[in-house]
Design an enzyme around this catalytic site. Structure first.
Site, PDB file in Angstrom:
ATOM      1  CB  SER A 184     -48.984-113.210  25.018  1.00 30.14           C
ATOM      2  OG  SER A 184     -50.313-113.477  25.414  1.00 30.14           O
ATOM      3  CG  ASP A 379     -53.208-106.370  24.606  1.00 30.27           C
ATOM      4  OD1 ASP A 379     -53.999-106.900  24.111  1.00 30.27           O
ATOM      5  OD2 ASP A 379     -52.406-106.922  25.476  1.00 30.27           O
ATOM      6  CG  HIS A 441     -51.576-108.920  22.611  1.00 28.03           C
ATOM      7  ND1 HIS A 441     -51.443-109.092  23.993  1.00 28.03           N
ATOM      8  CD2 HIS A 441     -51.282-110.383  22.285  1.00 28.03           C
ATOM      9  CE1 HIS A 441     -51.101-110.269  24.376  1.00 28.03           C
ATOM     10  NE2 HIS A 441     -51.020-111.218  23.575  1.00 28.03           N
TER      11      HIS A 441
END
Length: 613
Positions: A184, A379, A441
């Site tokens: 991220s 994701d 994710h």
């Protein structure tokens, strides 16, 4: 003409104490303090499975603002062909790396609020794992509320301070092959930290850290390429129909986003562009249900849209808030706010207004360090289409994208794992890209063993010298080197080899430190001896002058030549952990993390934030 001022004999003891005290004290504090971080009994550990050595606690990085970074270190289970350490940081900014430790790559996961179980896909099989709550104020880390980090360079500088002190505490690891991994917003953190390490190594090559690779999962790296990918991904997944009224609204929002980027290029994020994803979630809501932005196969309640995911958060937050857990991990009582997965105050302060996006650092990094970008195919928030777009535009090491010769691109090689299609690999000129099917994710949360196989391949792990049964992992049908093992076949021998190598590394570090201290003692002793001889000879000369003052014979002269020694050289600067002092007031929720006014919990974060409870 300069003269050397030599202290009187009665001051030599004081000089020795002042000169050697900080050096010997730092060495003693380093070796003694390491034991203070030892995690003796983590509550809820499984009775079966390996016994893994852990250390945890705080290291001060900004004394003036009581800034401390919390770390949690797990020793590897086996050493294959060399010693390795993986440093893991989560995103946000302001989200705790205990997500990575307890829900992704760490050796344990939560069965419930009380009990842990062993994670058979832990990345710690052949690598030491170091999780850091970064930047200050995140997770168990702390700092004064007026001193939150604002820029990426500032964050990287503090991280280097942390590593300097951490390796001084644990010198047996400072010769490891080092890998930095995360996901991220760590797509911004990791390149900046890597650049800071390489810059440090150039300034001090004799004590360089052996940075061997970077791994970024579903990373927020290039805003200009990743914002438009929200709409492309929505088309690919059938979430938004091309040409529909909703699509037209989104295209209008994208044009507004592109105008802002054109007028103010080179920023890490743009508030106007954040609206694209937010609009998609709102336009596709079904009553109180919406798409999970971290895994489009799932839904969540609106406006959380993924903030209640993954389900392990139900156990993680109360577990890390338990007093016996906090005590076991040596968390200071000054962390008055307790553990929180994501801090809105930290994320809100981290504006990065003067920082350029990390994609601009990649070309230079790729000249020196291999980089692996991996994407979970399901994701939405940092989706694979955005990553693939930034790679296609990136120019590095004499080429653009994965084009190896004009018109020829590096092939996408099929990856199978234990007979199932796992994804594909693509690589050229020090950059590797892996798309992992059926994952979100947080790839290691969904597919821990596949993610570890990816890590071991990237690190080039060779398990031939310890035995074991490797998994059936193939690229384009070829098995290649055996990289991942479920457990060493000769555990006693493997453990003995691991232990001996650890001892050898520790001994070498100890010898090196002792040699430095002995050298200082020898230098000081030589100066003292020289001074003593000079004084005695001077006394003799004076006696001769008095006894033979009528005798016009020759006189002896003495010239003391001395080269000043640096008794507090940087070679001995391995400072101990500074004492924690000062408390951290509770943090406020940031405007970048809007909330439902009827619900005090944080409900929506920007595209790069980690999920929060």
């Amino acid at each position: 003409m300069a003269f050397l001022s030599i202290p009187s004999p009665r001051r030599w003891a004081a000089l020795l104490s002042l000169s050697l005290g900080p050096i010997l004290g730092a060495a003693d504090a380093t070796s003694n303090s390491a034991a203070d971080y030892y995690v003796r009994d983590l509550p809820g550990l499984p009775k079966d499975g390996p016994n893994i050595k852990m250390h945890a606690g705080h290291i001060e990085v900004t004394p003036e603002s009581h800034g401390n970074l919390f770390f949690w270190h797990f020793e590897n289970q086996h050493i294959a062909d060399k010693q390795r350490t993986v440093i893991w940081i989560n995103g946000g900014p302001g989200c705790s790396s205990e997500d990575g430790a307890m829900m992704e790559i760490g050796p344990y996961r939560l069965k419930d609020k009380e009990n842990l179980y062993y994670n058979n896909g832990s990345w710690g099989e052949f690598a030491n794992l170091l999780f850091v709550d970064n930047p200050v104020g995140t997770g168990y880390s702390l700092v004064d509320t007026n001193a939150y980090v604002k820029e990426l360079d500032e964050m990287a500088d503090q991280f280097i301070q942390f590593l300097e002190k951490w390796f001084a505490l644990f010198p047996q690891y400072d010769r490891d092959d080092i890998y930095i991994a995360g996901e991220s917003y760590a797509g911004q953190h990791i390149p900046y930290i890597a650049k800071a390490i390489l810059d440090r190594n150039k300034k001090n090559p004799s004590k360089a850290w052996n940075l061997q690779g970077l791994l970024i999962g579903n990373g927020w790296i290039s805003p200009v390429d990743q914002y438009p990918a929200y709409i492309s991904f929505a088309h690919e997944k059938g979430i938004i129909e091309k040409g529909s009224d909703n699509d037209k609204k989104l295209q209008s929002a994208l044009r507004g986003c592109e105008r802002v980027i054109a007028s103010s290029p080179g920023r890490v994020d743009y508030g106007e562009c954040e609206e694209i994803l937010k609009n998609i979630l709102e336009l596709t809501r079904d009553g109180n249900k919406c798409i999970n932005m971290y895994d489009v196969r799932l839904t969540d309640t609106y406006p959380s849209c993924g903030m209640n995911w993954p389900p392990d958060l139900e156990y993680l937050t109360p577990y890390l808030g338990r007093k016996d857990v906090v005590d076991a991990l040596h968390v200071t009582s000054m962390k008055s706010t307790g553990w929180k997965e994501c801090s809105g105050a930290v994320g809100g302060a981290f504006t990065a207004r003067n920082s350029k996006p990390a994609v601009e650092l990649l070309p230079d990094l790729l000249k020196e360090v291999p980089v692996l970008l991996f994407s979970g195919a399901e994701d939405f928030i940092c989706n694979h289409l955005g990553t693939e777009e930034l790679i296609s535009k990136l120019e590095w090491n004499g080429g653009k994208g994965f084009e190896v010769t004009p018109g020829n691109w590096a092939p996408r090689r099929d990856w199978t794992f234990e007979g199932e299609t796992a994804g594909f690999w693509q690589e050229a000129r020090n950059l590797t890209y892996v798309l992992i099917y059926n994952s979100s994710h947080m790839v290691p949360f969904d597919l821990p063993r596949r993610s570890r196989d990816m890590l071991d391949r990237f690190m080039g792990v060779d398990i031939s010298n310890i035995g074991g049964d490797p998994t059936d992992s193939r690229i384009d049908g070829e098995k290649g080197p055996e990289t991942t093992v479920g457990g060493a076949s000769n555990k006693t021998q493997s453990a003995a080899q691991d232990h001996q190598k650890q001892l050898d590394e520790a001994k070498w570090a100890a010898y090196q430190k002792s040699g430095e201290v002995v050298l200082v003692i020898v230098i000081i002793a030589a100066i003292a001896w020289g001074y003593f001889v000079w004084r005695e000879r001077r006394k003799g000369a004076a006696y001769h002058a008095l006894a033979n003052h009528d005798n016009n014979s020759h006189s002896n002269g003495f010239r003391a030549k001395s080269q000043p020694g640096d008794l507090e050289s940087a070679a001995f600067d391995e400072s101990e952990l500074d004492d924690l002092h000062g408390s951290t007031p509770a943090t406020a929720t940031s405007a970048r993390f809007p909330v439902n006014r009827n619900d005090t919990r944080e409900k929506f974060v920007t595209k790069y934030a980690e999920p929060s409870s």
